[in-house]
Design a protein around this motif. Sequence first.
Motif, PDB file in Angstrom:
ATOM      1  N   VAL A 163       0.838  -1.199   0.000  1.00  0.00           N
ATOM      2  CA  VAL A 163       0.000   0.000   0.000  1.00  0.00           C
ATOM      3  C   VAL A 163       0.878   1.255   0.000  1.00  0.00           C
ATOM      4  CG1 VAL A 163      -1.686   1.304   1.353  1.00  0.00           C
ATOM      5  CG2 VAL A 163      -1.952  -1.165   1.088  1.00  0.00           C
ATOM      6  N   GLU A 164       2.035   1.185   0.645  1.00  0.00           N
ATOM      7  CA  GLU A 164       2.936   2.343   0.708  1.00  0.00           C
ATOM      8  C   GLU A 164       3.440   2.760  -0.679  1.00  0.00           C
ATOM      9  OE1 GLU A 164       2.259   0.580   4.364  1.00  0.00           O
ATOM     10  OE2 GLU A 164       3.360  -0.435   2.756  1.00  0.00           O
ATOM     11  N   GLU A 165       3.466   1.834  -1.610  1.00  0.00           N
ATOM     12  CA  GLU A 165       3.923   2.147  -2.964  1.00  0.00           C
ATOM     13  C   GLU A 165       2.847   2.814  -3.820  1.00  0.00           C
ATOM     14  OE1 GLU A 165       5.645  -1.382  -4.641  1.00  0.00           O
ATOM     15  OE2 GLU A 165       7.225  -1.436  -3.122  1.00  0.00           O
ATOM     16  N   VAL A 166       1.633   2.925  -3.290  1.00  0.00           N
ATOM     17  CA  VAL A 166       0.589   3.713  -3.949  1.00  0.00           C
ATOM     18  C   VAL A 166       0.818   5.144  -3.471  1.00  0.00           C
ATOM     19  CG1 VAL A 166      -1.882   4.002  -4.346  1.00  0.00           C
ATOM     20  CG2 VAL A 166      -0.949   1.715  -3.919  1.00  0.00           C
ATOM     21  N   ASP A 167       1.879   5.746  -4.032  1.00  0.00           N
ATOM     22  CA  ASP A 167       2.396   7.022  -3.540  1.00  0.00           C
ATOM     23  C   ASP A 167       2.108   8.158  -4.510  1.00  0.00           C
ATOM     24  OD1 ASP A 167       4.149   6.469  -5.624  1.00  0.00           O
ATOM     25  OD2 ASP A 167       5.864   6.083  -4.309  1.00  0.00           O
ATOM     26  N   ALA A 168       2.601   9.337  -4.175  1.00  0.00           N
ATOM     27  CA  ALA A 168       2.352  10.541  -4.977  1.00  0.00           C
ATOM     28  C   ALA A 168       2.838  10.378  -6.421  1.00  0.00           C
ATOM     29  CB  ALA A 168       3.010  11.752  -4.321  1.00  0.00           C
ATOM     30  N   GLU A 169       3.964   9.713  -6.612  1.00  0.00           N
ATOM     31  CA  GLU A 169       4.491   9.527  -7.964  1.00  0.00           C
ATOM     32  C   GLU A 169       3.526   8.677  -8.796  1.00  0.00           C
ATOM     33  OE1 GLU A 169       8.825   8.639  -9.803  1.00  0.00           O
ATOM     34  OE2 GLU A 169       8.083   7.079  -8.426  1.00  0.00           O
ATOM     35  N   LEU A 170       3.095   7.540  -8.273  1.00  0.00           N
ATOM     36  CA  LEU A 170       2.166   6.669  -8.986  1.00  0.00           C
ATOM     37  C   LEU A 170       0.828   7.377  -9.206  1.00  0.00           C
ATOM     38  CD1 LEU A 170       1.229   4.039 -10.237  1.00  0.00           C
ATOM     39  CD2 LEU A 170       0.912   3.108  -7.931  1.00  0.00           C
ATOM     40  N   LEU A 171       0.343   8.065  -8.192  1.00  0.00           N
ATOM     41  CA  LEU A 171      -0.926   8.795  -8.335  1.00  0.00           C
ATOM     42  C   LEU A 171      -0.822   9.899  -9.377  1.00  0.00           C
ATOM     43  CD1 LEU A 171      -2.070   8.955  -4.606  1.00  0.00           C
ATOM     44  CD2 LEU A 171      -2.706   7.301  -6.383  1.00  0.00           C
TER      45      LEU A 171
END
Length: 181
Positions: A163-171
Amino acid sequence: MDVDAATQTMIDNLPAKTGRELPAWFATLDAAAIDGHGAAVAFLKSEHGVTHGFANLIVKLHRSQGETVTAEGLVDAQYEGRKAGLRPVYESLVAAASALGDDVEVSPKKTGVSLRRHKQFALVEAPSAARISVGINLRDVAPTERLRSASGMCTHRVDVTSVEEVDAELLGWLRDAYDRA
């Protein structure tokens, strides 16, 4: 029971090709009370002279009677067993994508979930128990170490394991793809 056009054509051709309509074949299988898909196909072929393709179709449809495939059921099937630990990652991705606008359509399929606006902008799949692959449509965007180039339905892919990898960059990439869709 939802069927595609090719399946419907085969169903329509059953009387001409096999001498019976689908309900009559279902009654035959009910009366025979055969366990197992392969055994039922073999029975129709050997005892009734049905070709393999039609026998397989009849048995498949007979076994799926009354089953209703729901969007939730499709997603549940993708994240069961060894992949169950990825469900929170999936939920986080879909929540983030849905927050992009009221027009986001979350469309589960058998092996993935398409995220659409006017057209697909992302695809969420769980190819293994260790990661989710997020396909993103970003034409003319250079790949990076994380945003890898891809072919097929999406131009890029990002692997997500937590879940932590669903971050600002990916978003940000999802927002860009959404805006382009």
